[in-house]
Design a protein around this motif. Structure first.
Motif, short mmCIF file in Angstrom:
data_model
loop_
_atom_site.label_atom_id
_atom_site.label_comp_id
_atom_site.label_asym_id
_atom_site.label_seq_id
_atom_site.Cartn_x
_atom_site.Cartn_y
_atom_site.Cartn_z
N VAL A 1 46.54 101.41 26.88
CA VAL A 1 46.93 100.02 27.14
C VAL A 1 48.15 99.95 28.06
CG1 VAL A 1 47.46 97.78 26.11
CG2 VAL A 1 46.05 99.42 24.85
N PRO A 2 47.95 100.04 29.36
CA PRO A 2 49.05 99.74 30.27
C PRO A 2 49.30 98.23 30.24
CG PRO A 2 47.09 100.53 31.48
CD PRO A 2 46.70 100.38 30.05
N ASN A 3 50.57 97.83 30.20
CA ASN A 3 50.83 96.40 29.98
C ASN A 3 52.15 95.96 30.57
OD1 ASN A 3 52.97 96.50 27.59
ND2 ASN A 3 51.41 98.05 27.15
N SER A 4 52.25 94.67 30.82
CA SER A 4 53.48 94.09 31.34
C SER A 4 54.18 93.29 30.25
CB SER A 4 53.16 93.14 32.51
OG SER A 4 52.63 93.85 33.61
N GLY A 5 55.51 93.32 30.29
CA GLY A 5 56.28 92.54 29.32
C GLY A 5 57.73 92.45 29.74
N SER A 6 58.29 91.27 29.60
CA SER A 6 59.68 91.09 30.01
C SER A 6 60.66 91.62 28.98
CB SER A 6 59.96 89.62 30.28
OG SER A 6 59.83 88.86 29.08
N TYR A 7 60.12 92.12 27.89
CA TYR A 7 60.99 92.67 26.86
C TYR A 7 61.46 94.08 27.18
CZ TYR A 7 56.36 94.37 25.65
OH TYR A 7 55.11 94.91 25.72
N GLU A 8 60.98 94.59 28.33
CA GLU A 8 61.49 95.86 28.84
C GLU A 8 61.77 95.70 30.33
OE1 GLU A 8 59.43 99.43 28.01
OE2 GLU A 8 59.38 99.10 25.86
N PRO A 9 62.61 96.57 30.88
CA PRO A 9 62.89 96.47 32.32
C PRO A 9 61.71 96.91 33.17
CG PRO A 9 64.06 98.31 31.34
CD PRO A 9 63.42 97.58 30.21
N GLU A 10 61.83 96.63 34.46
CA GLU A 10 60.89 97.08 35.49
C GLU A 10 59.53 96.40 35.46
OE1 GLU A 10 61.85 98.78 37.95
OE2 GLU A 10 63.70 99.70 37.23
N TYR A 11 59.47 95.20 34.88
CA TYR A 11 58.17 94.54 34.89
C TYR A 11 57.83 94.01 36.27
CZ TYR A 11 61.07 90.32 33.98
OH TYR A 11 62.01 89.33 34.02
N PRO A 12 56.56 93.85 36.61
CA PRO A 12 55.39 94.09 35.76
C PRO A 12 54.90 95.54 35.85
CG PRO A 12 54.67 93.19 37.84
CD PRO A 12 56.17 93.25 37.91
N GLU A 13 53.96 95.85 34.99
CA GLU A 13 53.33 97.18 35.04
C GLU A 13 52.48 97.29 36.30
OE1 GLU A 13 50.32 100.21 34.68
OE2 GLU A 13 49.93 98.07 34.83
N ARG A 14 52.54 98.47 36.94
CA ARG A 14 51.67 98.70 38.11
C ARG A 14 51.55 100.18 38.42
NH1 ARG A 14 57.26 97.60 38.56
NH2 ARG A 14 58.08 97.73 40.66
N GLU A 15 50.42 100.50 39.04
CA GLU A 15 50.19 101.80 39.66
C GLU A 15 50.17 102.98 38.70
OE1 GLU A 15 52.69 102.32 43.12
OE2 GLU A 15 52.64 100.17 43.48
N LEU B 1 46.53 92.68 18.40
CA LEU B 1 45.90 91.86 19.43
C LEU B 1 44.97 92.68 20.33
CD1 LEU B 1 48.91 89.59 20.36
CD2 LEU B 1 46.67 88.78 19.59
N ALA B 2 45.36 93.89 20.55
CA ALA B 2 44.58 94.74 21.46
C ALA B 2 43.44 95.47 20.77
CB ALA B 2 45.51 95.75 22.14
N GLU B 3 43.31 95.31 19.48
CA GLU B 3 42.37 96.14 18.72
C GLU B 3 40.93 95.98 19.19
OE1 GLU B 3 43.10 94.68 14.75
OE2 GLU B 3 41.41 93.31 14.83
N GLY B 4 40.21 97.06 19.08
CA GLY B 4 38.79 97.04 19.42
C GLY B 4 38.50 97.21 20.89
N ASN B 5 39.50 97.63 21.67
CA ASN B 5 39.31 97.85 23.11
C ASN B 5 39.61 99.32 23.46
OD1 ASN B 5 38.98 94.99 24.40
ND2 ASN B 5 40.65 94.79 22.91
N GLY B 6 38.83 99.84 24.39
CA GLY B 6 39.04 101.23 24.78
C GLY B 6 40.20 101.38 25.74
N ILE B 7 40.02 100.89 26.96
CA ILE B 7 41.09 100.84 27.95
C ILE B 7 41.34 99.37 28.24
CG2 ILE B 7 41.84 101.46 30.27
CD1 ILE B 7 39.90 103.86 30.12
N LEU B 8 42.56 98.93 28.03
CA LEU B 8 42.87 97.51 28.21
C LEU B 8 44.09 97.37 29.11
CD1 LEU B 8 41.97 94.66 27.21
CD2 LEU B 8 43.82 94.83 25.51
#
Lengths: 154, 443
Positions: free
Chosen positions: B239-253, B277-284
């Motif tokens: 699960v690569p993901n973006s979130g403002s709760y950590e620096p360097e957002y958004p996720e990329r590359e 929330l992410a449950e039941g997904n392989g790559i999300l």
């Protein structure tokens, strides 16, 4: 000696509500609101909510100064305020954090149990000085998740 | 001989600064990694890459033979040294603040750091170039192995299980490698790289199971490779993901290639809300951009095999991290109950699908609608992905109890741990992405 004019930790109901709404709207890996009062982040603001130079000091005027606590950074990391300013730390991260004063006699700090995500902790600095602090879960006194409040005489 | 559990208890943070380095008696290792041995070209015997190490004075510091605790040996170590740990249960929370040292267990399954659900991190690293090898960390309230704010890091042959946040974790750190390792039973992620761009990091040949998320990479990307690994029986796999709760957002590359991703519907696992929330997904891909997802084998998921979705976030432009530029190609995906391939994005976001083997997509006909070359055709609304199936926390399964997660079986040991030369963390190996094929399904 540092005077303790007031401190409290609280859960921010507005932030909690915002999170619940976002959870209902879509996949939320964590979302906490900026209430618009975030202090000047200084010249190191890189535009995504963090200061890119931890050596910089954000000078904050006014009676209240906000520190955005995210995983795993205090933003702004170093702030300068006037005596009597209330510093407000808001845990906008997804993780628990704490605030530990390097000088144990400084009188401020909050335990992780009282500073879960969406919680707010505030402390009013009544004496001038340089107050270093850190999150013990993600840093030590001088490495990792550290911050400084510089309190100046008016 | 090594100390009993009682002897180890509460020694964790005792420091022994200033202790003189002792003459070492670790015959096997010294024979193989002698100081200043000019006859060997083995990596690390002369100079760990990237560090500032005096090649003439590398030492082995043995625990517990010379130092009662790992922390004591780490504190005594100087750049270039090896802290060599004998089998035992070490009830410590170790902080590392010295550059370019290696901490190695003699037996991955018998050198165990145990937090007893009271201590926070097994080993926490604040210095550059530190490698940790061949040991286990369990039952910590936050993380098993944790690098933060460092340049050059490596975790090899590590086992981390039933830790309160992450198993193997690098935050705001660059130039790293996690390899031949296992992460299980974490409510967040078994493996996590977060808050870095470019990360310049590689995850290779790891197994993540029974976690909230097998891999999570909040705002992590840029020369970041997740390859040749297995993510199974988590709530969600990768699960690569973006979130403002950590620096360097958004996720990329991030580049995700050649992985086995299956049966990530483990609703007994411990889980934070985002993992639920992410449950039941392989790559999300959650609000991420410009990721390459290629030649993975993905099967048995209650929702999507490979999904690309939005993430609401107050700090994102317009209040949402919209995914864009993600390329999903040549994967083999089947047995997904919602859709093998699915996406929720904006028109012309540049997400594309090509060359995959699959049965179902949402929207319909994704490879025609969003091809990786040429113009797409079709109706974006036809068979659109039901984001509500992913988004409503109240509909998700409750989190399991971390104490109920079974320990993993013994894991493969580092070859020749007692005698192999040591090398501080340097640049990760280059990854020949083109040479990686779709892995076979395990029998």
């Amino acid at each position: 000696m540092t005077g303790r004019l007031g401190q409290r930790a609280r859960h921010n109901p507005a932030l909690g509500l915002a999170s619940l709404l976002l959870l209902a709207l879509g996949l939320v890996l964590a979302a906490c609101g900026d209430d618009g009062t975030t202090a000047d982040r200084g010249n190191g603001d890189d535009g995504n909510g963090t200061t890119d130079n931890p050596e910089e000091v954000a000078v904050i005027d006014g009676s209240e100064a906000d520190v955005n606590v995210i995983d795993n950074t205090f933003d702004a990391q170093n702030i300068q305020v006037q005596v009597g300013t209330t510093v407000v730390w808001t845990n906008n991260g997804r993780q628990d954090h704490d605030i530990i004063a390097v000088d144990e006699s400084a009188g401020f700090g909050v335990d992780p149990d009282d500073f879960a995500p969406d919680s707010v902790y505030e402390y009013t600095f009544g004496q001038p000085g340089t107050y270093r602090y850190y999150c013990s879960l993600h840093g030590t006194e001088d490495a990792g998740m550290v911050g400084t409040v510089i309190v100046q005489d008016e | 001989m090594h100390p009993s559990e009682d002897e180890q208890r509460d020694r964790g943070r005792r420091r022994h600064r200033g202790r003189l380095a002792l003459v070492l008696v670790v015959p096997l290792l010294v024979a193989a990694a002698a100081c200043g041995d000019d006859d060997t070209d083995a990596a690390g015997a002369d100079e760990p890459s990237g560090g500032d190490v005096d090649p003439g004075r590398q030492e082995v510091r043995a625990v517990p033979d010379e130092y009662e605790t790992i922390q004591a040996a780490v504190d005594a170590a100087e750049p270039g040294d090896l802290v060599l740990v004998s089998p035992g249960v070490y009830k410590e929370a170790v902080d590392v603040e010295t550059d370019d040292i290696v901490i190695r267990g003699l037996d991955r399954n018998e050198v165990i750091l145990d937090g007893e659900f009271e201590k926070d991190n097994g080993i926490r690293v604040f210095s550059d170039g530190v490698a940790i090898e061949n040991m286990t960390a369990r039952n910590y309230t936050t993380n098993g192995f944790f690098w933060t704010g460092v340049n050059r890091y490596r975790g090899s042959y590590l086992t981390a299980y039933n830790n309160g946040d992450y198993g193997v974790y690098a935050f705001e750190s660059t130039t790293g490698l996690f390899e031949h390792s296992y992460g299980g039973g974490s409510p967040d992620a078994g493996f996590y790289i977060g808050g870095c761009y470019p990360c310049d990091a590689v995850i290779d040949d790891v197994v993540a199971e029974n976690n909230g998320l097998g891999y999570s990479g909040t705002n992590a990307g840029g020369n970041l490779f997740i390859v040749n690994s297995t993510f199974r029986n988590n709530r969600a796999g990768i699960v690569p993901n973006s979130g403002s709760y950590e620096p360097e957002y958004p996720e990329r590359e991030a580049t995700i290639v050649g992985n086995l991703v299956y049966s990530n519907n483990n609703y007994d696992s411990p889980a934070i809300d985002s993992a639920r929330l992410a449950e039941g997904n392989g790559i999300l891909v959650a609000g991420g951009n410009d990721n390459a997802i290629e030649r993975n084998r993905v099967w048995d998921h209650d929702l999507t095999g490979i999904g690309i979705v939005i993430v609401p976030d107050d700090e994102a432009e317009g209040g949402v991290f919209w995914p864009s530029g993600n390329a999903v190609q040549d994967n083999v995906v089947d047995d997904s109950r919602l859709a093998d391939l699915g996406v929720v994005d904006q028109e012309d976001a540049g997400n594309c699908f090509a060359g995959n083997e699959f049965a179902t997509t949402a929207p319909a006909n994704l490879e025609t609608l969003m091809p990786c070359s040429g113009e797409g055709t079709g109706d974006r609304d036809e068979g659109a992905l039901d984001i509500g199936r992913l988004a409503v926390l109240e509909d998700k399964h409750p989190a399991g109890d971390i104490h109920d997660v079974p320990p993993p079986p013994d894991q493969e040991n580092m070859p020749d741990a007692a005698s192999a030369p040591w090398e501080a963390a340097g640049d990760p190996p280059s990854v020949d992405v083109a040479a990686i094929e779709v892995p076979d399904r395990p029998s």
